[in-house]
Design a protein around this motif. Sequence first.
Motif, PDB file in Angstrom:
ATOM      1  N   UNK A  41       0.886  -1.334   0.135  1.00 47.81           N
ATOM      2  CA  UNK A  41       0.160   0.086  -0.098  1.00 47.81           C
ATOM      3  C   UNK A  41       0.879   1.224  -0.158  1.00 47.81           C
ATOM      4  N   UNK A  42       0.485   2.181  -0.747  1.00 52.62           N
ATOM      5  CA  UNK A  42       1.175   3.490  -0.766  1.00 52.62           C
ATOM      6  C   UNK A  42       1.320   4.206   0.021  1.00 52.62           C
ATOM      7  N   UNK A  43      -0.007   4.371   0.746  1.00 50.06           N
ATOM      8  CA  UNK A  43      -0.131   5.338   2.100  1.00 50.06           C
ATOM      9  C   UNK A  43      -0.381   4.711   3.169  1.00 50.06           C
ATOM     10  N   UNK A  44      -0.122   5.279   4.409  1.00 52.88           N
ATOM     11  CA  UNK A  44      -0.288   4.867   5.720  1.00 52.88           C
ATOM     12  C   UNK A  44      -1.658   3.924   6.000  1.00 52.88           C
ATOM     13  N   UNK A  45      -2.762   4.708   5.218  1.00 51.31           N
ATOM     14  CA  UNK A  45      -4.107   4.249   5.281  1.00 51.31           C
ATOM     15  C   UNK A  45      -4.390   3.382   3.897  1.00 51.31           C
ATOM     16  N   UNK A  46      -5.267   2.558   4.014  1.00 48.61           N
ATOM     17  CA  UNK A  46      -5.464   1.715   2.822  1.00 48.61           C
ATOM     18  C   UNK A  46      -6.915   1.505   2.869  1.00 48.61           C
ATOM     19  N   UNK A  47      -7.678   0.833   1.870  1.00 44.98           N
ATOM     20  CA  UNK A  47      -8.901   0.389   1.969  1.00 44.98           C
ATOM     21  C   UNK A  47      -8.838  -1.294   2.116  1.00 44.98           C
ATOM     22  N   UNK A  48      -9.208  -1.653   3.096  1.00 46.25           N
ATOM     23  CA  UNK A  48      -9.059  -2.962   3.380  1.00 46.25           C
ATOM     24  C   UNK A  48     -10.307  -3.820   2.535  1.00 46.25           C
ATOM     25  N   UNK A  49     -11.215  -3.040   2.638  1.00 42.33           N
ATOM     26  CA  UNK A  49     -12.652  -3.313   1.573  1.00 42.33           C
ATOM     27  C   UNK A  49     -12.837  -2.305   0.817  1.00 42.33           C
ATOM     28  N   UNK A  50     -13.197  -2.222  -0.492  1.00 42.91           N
ATOM     29  CA  UNK A  50     -13.503  -1.344  -1.399  1.00 42.91           C
ATOM     30  C   UNK A  50     -14.644  -2.212  -2.278  1.00 42.91           C
TER      31      UNK A  50
END
Length: 195
Positions: A110-119
């Motif tokens: 993941x590029x950022x510290x926060x990511x989508x675990x579900x999208x």
Amino acid sequence: MSANQNIGLLTNRSKVVSVKKMTFMERIYFPAIIKGFGITFSHLFKKKVTIQYPEVKRPIAEIYRGKHVLKRDDEGRERCTACGLCALACPAEAITMVAAERKPDEMHLYREEKYASVYEINNLRCIFCGLCEEACPKEAIFLTNTIVPSNYERSDFIYGKDVLVEPVDHRVDVSKRQTPEVLNFKKDKNQSHNI
Ligand code: SF4
Ligand code: SF4
């Protein structure tokens, strides 16, 4: 003055209804049937406007707004940071997501510290307006010129990350959907957006 007379005066489009008796030929509908056959027959010699879909497909524009893709960056990391702006911009409320925090050993995913675990995108709700694409600050979501296929179950129209995220070894070209200004912006390494 009656209501009908009023309408006639307002629109000037009123017609006198004919109540004349139909002739014998009109009553057996024979001339009308012959005329109908004539119209049908004339279409045999005209250029067809229909195609044998799905065997034959019409060409569609490269910037057609079809199935979504969630993009990865050059290193294969998911670009989406689960900021929720796409969901907020979506007029059909078709997008849902769950955010998660990236773990130290997931830096390559993941590029950022926060990511989508579900999208998830509900394609039955989506009107393919492209507003999610415009709202995304991370160049993470794009629409593609792939048509969402038909299906039998409503649940099969809800696409999750397994369908949306582009495969690492099979990137989806979205350059046609980006204006020259956007492309130049993405090349500018002074922008934190591109680092
Ligand atoms: S294309 Fe429009 S309707 Fe579809 S998910 Fe994006 S913002 Fe929502
Ligand atoms: S796709 Fe873009 S706008 Fe939507 S949550 Fe991910 S980073 Fe934010």
